[in-house]
Design an enzyme around this catalytic site. Structure first.
Site, PDB file in Angstrom:
ATOM      1  N   CYS A 111       0.842  -1.204   0.000  1.00 22.98           N
ATOM      2  CA  CYS A 111       0.000   0.000   0.000  1.00 22.98           C
ATOM      3  C   CYS A 111       0.883   1.263   0.000  1.00 22.98           C
ATOM      4  CB  CYS A 111      -0.985  -0.023   1.170  1.00 22.98           C
ATOM      5  SG  CYS A 111      -2.355   1.153   0.974  1.00 22.98           S
ATOM      6  N   HIS A 207      -3.689  -5.108   0.465  1.00 22.53           N
ATOM      7  CA  HIS A 207      -3.152  -5.546   1.758  1.00 22.53           C
ATOM      8  C   HIS A 207      -3.249  -7.068   1.892  1.00 22.53           C
ATOM      9  CE1 HIS A 207      -2.477  -1.720   3.915  1.00 22.53           C
ATOM     10  NE2 HIS A 207      -3.446  -1.256   3.137  1.00 22.53           N
ATOM     11  N   GLU A 209      -1.878  -8.777   4.060  1.00 22.29           N
ATOM     12  CA  GLU A 209      -1.809  -9.100   5.492  1.00 22.29           C
ATOM     13  C   GLU A 209      -3.099  -8.800   6.248  1.00 22.29           C
ATOM     14  OE1 GLU A 209      -1.014  -4.673   5.649  1.00 22.29           O
ATOM     15  OE2 GLU A 209      -0.949  -6.314   4.190  1.00 22.29           O
TER      16      GLU A 209
END
Length: 262
Positions: A111, A207, A209
């Site tokens: 990001c 993202h 994660e």
């Protein structure tokens, strides 16, 4: 796996990675996940033979330049800050990323990390022309443009069409990649979802994660801070709740393979 604040002596044979944190832990993430460090570790780390050092670059904490050779890879996190800003720590981060590129060190940008990596290496970033992108989005991989040696993406070539869903949460985007970079993924919202330089630089706009609960907590915070409208927030949360889970395991595999392949 151990979190180390700042650098420390390496253990022989141990893989070593640095997480460059460009955001502070919000209360929800600290309470539910123990902080962003644990979120990244769960996504990209292995249980044995690794050490992860954490540097709060947002607070001016950087690895010692004399220690850069000790690391096998670096991960730059997301951030609420603008990658095109001129805060002192952002400019210092750009210089560090240029150094890592010259050393051919593995660098994964997520990001904000994706955007600041692009900026540091000669690309252009700015506000997204289509506004905020928050929620689940399908990313199309352009397999014919994958750089030579990018075996971390080789399993995607077996998909038809090669695409994966990912959680997005950004209002900035890459406008133009560095001259030596290749755009390797796009979506119907964002033209540069992924870019790569050789086998050592990888930027991902989404993202890998994040979990749904994390992004829902961010939506609430953005609403409280008047960054987004209530109607937009409710629509984004509704979309997440009704959507399938993102392809997290595939993204985690891509990121791990990128960081850990020789």
């Amino acid at each position: 796996m151990v979190e180390v604040k700042g650098s420390s002596p390496a253990i022989q044979g141990e893989k070593r990675y640095a997480l460059l944190m460009a955001a502070r832990d919000p209360d929800y993430v600290k309470k539910a996940h123990g902080g962003y460090f644990n979120v990244f570790l769960a996504a990209f780390g292995d249980e044995q033979g690794e050490r992860w050092d954490s540097f709060m670059v947002v607070d001016g904490e950087f690895p010692d330049k004399n220690d850069l050779h000790c690391y096998d890879g670096f991960v730059v996190s997301g951030s609420p800050c603008d990658a095109y800003g001129n805060d002192e720590w952002i400019l210092e981060l750009c210089l560090l990323l240029q150094t890592l590129h010259s050393l051919k060190k593995k660098v994964l940008g997520i990001c904000f990390g994706h955007q600041v990596l692009c900026r540091a290496l000669g690309g252009r970033v700015g506000k997204a022309t289509t506004g905020w992108d928050i929620g689940l989005r399908r990313v199309r991989i352009m397999e014919d443009l994958l750089p030579a040696g990018s075996s971390f993406l080789e399993d995607l070539s077996r998909m038809s069409p090669p695409s994966l869903s990912i959680i997005e949460c950004h209002q900035d985007e890459v406008w133009e990649v560095p001259s030596e970079a290749k755009v390797i993924a796009f979506s119907d919202k964002t033209g540069v979802e992924m870019f790569a330089i050789g086998d050592h630089i990888l930027g991902i706009q989404g993202h890998p994660e994040y979990t749904k609960d994390i992004v829902c907590s961010i939506i609430d915070r953005l609403l409280d801070d008047c960054c987004i409208e209530r109607e937009f927030a409710e629509k984004a949360k509704c979309g997440l709740e009704g959507a399938d889970e993102p392809d997290r395991s595939r993204w985690e595999k891509i990121c791990r393979n990128f960081l850990k392949e020789s």
